[in-house]
Enzyme design. Structure first.
Site, PDB file in Angstrom:
ATOM      1  N   HIS A  13      34.930  35.885  49.382  1.00  0.00           N
ATOM      2  CA  HIS A  13      34.748  36.569  50.663  1.00  0.00           C
ATOM      3  C   HIS A  13      33.277  36.795  51.009  1.00  0.00           C
ATOM      4  O   HIS A  13      32.944  37.105  52.148  1.00  0.00           O
ATOM      5  CB  HIS A  13      35.538  37.888  50.699  1.00  0.00           C
ATOM      6  CG  HIS A  13      34.944  39.020  49.943  1.00  0.00           C
ATOM      7  ND1 HIS A  13      35.408  39.425  48.703  1.00  0.00           N
ATOM      8  CD2 HIS A  13      33.931  39.874  50.240  1.00  0.00           C
ATOM      9  CE1 HIS A  13      34.720  40.472  48.297  1.00  0.00           C
ATOM     10  NE2 HIS A  13      33.802  40.768  49.198  1.00  0.00           N
ATOM     11  N   ASP A  43      39.641  34.993  44.808  1.00  0.00           N
ATOM     12  CA  ASP A  43      38.446  35.533  45.464  1.00  0.00           C
ATOM     13  C   ASP A  43      37.185  35.227  44.672  1.00  0.00           C
ATOM     14  O   ASP A  43      36.300  36.076  44.532  1.00  0.00           O
ATOM     15  CB  ASP A  43      38.574  37.031  45.703  1.00  0.00           C
ATOM     16  CG  ASP A  43      37.517  37.559  46.693  1.00  0.00           C
ATOM     17  OD1 ASP A  43      36.889  36.716  47.383  1.00  0.00           O
ATOM     18  OD2 ASP A  43      37.317  38.786  46.759  1.00  0.00           O
ATOM     19  N   SER A 122      29.964  43.452  46.074  1.00  0.00           N
ATOM     20  CA  SER A 122      30.823  42.274  45.925  1.00  0.00           C
ATOM     21  C   SER A 122      30.060  41.096  45.333  1.00  0.00           C
ATOM     22  O   SER A 122      28.943  40.786  45.750  1.00  0.00           O
ATOM     23  CB  SER A 122      31.389  41.860  47.284  1.00  0.00           C
ATOM     24  OG  SER A 122      32.306  42.805  47.762  1.00  0.00           O
TER      25      SER A 122
END
Length: 259
Positions: A13, A43, A122
């Site tokens: 992402h 992911d 992230s």
């Protein structure tokens, strides 16, 4: 930094839909990078940076299978743009099931931690007490949008498998059965069999309860997903199924999970 060739692991992402990618190192120098491959089901993504070897310091990848609840962990990232931020905590839980970018499938082996993770963490590492990467920080669960002490990381054992596939072939493959399961934490009951899938070809039906996959007992949707994912596309496995109070054995040839 995953290896001395310039491969870097991050979240799917983070790079999804990017037209250009660049990497800034600790000394402020920035280099262009290209996408090697990504996997929405876990992911994870791998990019390759065009930087001199003197800039590359690969981290060691630990074994997430060895983690225990209560182990100390450290997260590194740039929450809200604050570079080189370090937060600490413990492993709060293991084998959590969280959403993936591929809405039809879930990440079923995530690490939960109370180390503060916010937007900007992230793709950063979750490290154990020895400095080995045991996860890639990916998500938070929060009503406020900030850190409520419930963060999730993709485990390093998954990273090792997926990154290896992405570097070798540019894509990651997952075994695929082709069913939807009823919402239950005590059994793997088939709610729907998708047409044209291995499950349909093998004759599985709605209402079937799958109790074993290739010799591995299953007792929930997550354990079934883990059992299927431990096999390779194209592999034929034996399922033990309960149907209408009777036990039967089904042979199924697994396919590749659709993107």
């Amino acid at each position: 930094v995953y290896d001395s060739d310039g491969h870097i692991v991050t979240n799917d992402h983070v790079v999804n839909g990017a037209q250009t990618i660049s990497v800034q190192f600790w000394n402020g120098k920035t280099y262009d990078a290209t996408l090697v491959g990504s996997d929405s089901s876990t992911d994870l993504a791998v990019i390759k940076v065009d930087a001199p070897s003197s800039q590359l310091y690969p981290v060691s990848l630990g074994r997430s299978a060895d983690l225990q609840v209560g182990d100390s962990v450290v997260a590194i990232g740039s929450p809200f743009g604050l570079q080189e931020t370090v937060t600490s905590g413990i492993v709060s839980a293991l084998h959590r099931s969280i959403d993936s970018l591929n809405q039809n499938f879930r990440i079923i082996d995530a690490i939960q931690t109370d180390a503060a993770i916010n937007h900007g963490n992230s793709g950063g590492p979750l490290l154990d007490a020895n400095g080995s990467v045991i996860g890639v920080n990916a998500q938070i669960r929060s009503d406020s949008g900030g850190s409520d002490g419930i963060g999730f990381a993709i485990p390093s054992d998954t990273v090792r498998t997926i990154a290896g596939q992405l570097i070798s072939t540019g894509q990651a493959k997952h075994a695929y059965l082709g069913i939807a399961l009823a919402n239950s934490s005590t059994q793997a009951r088939v709610a729907q069999v998708n047409p044209g899938t291995p499950a349909a070809s093998a004759g599985l039906k709605a209402g079937d309860v799958i109790t074993e996959v290739g010799g591995t007992e299953v007792d929930s949707a997550d354990s079934l997903s883990q059992a299927i994912d431990s096999h390779q596309p194209g592999e034929t496995v034996t399922l033990h199924v309960t149907r209408g109070g009777k036990s039967l054995t089904v042979q199924v040839k697994l396919a590749s999970r659709p993107s």
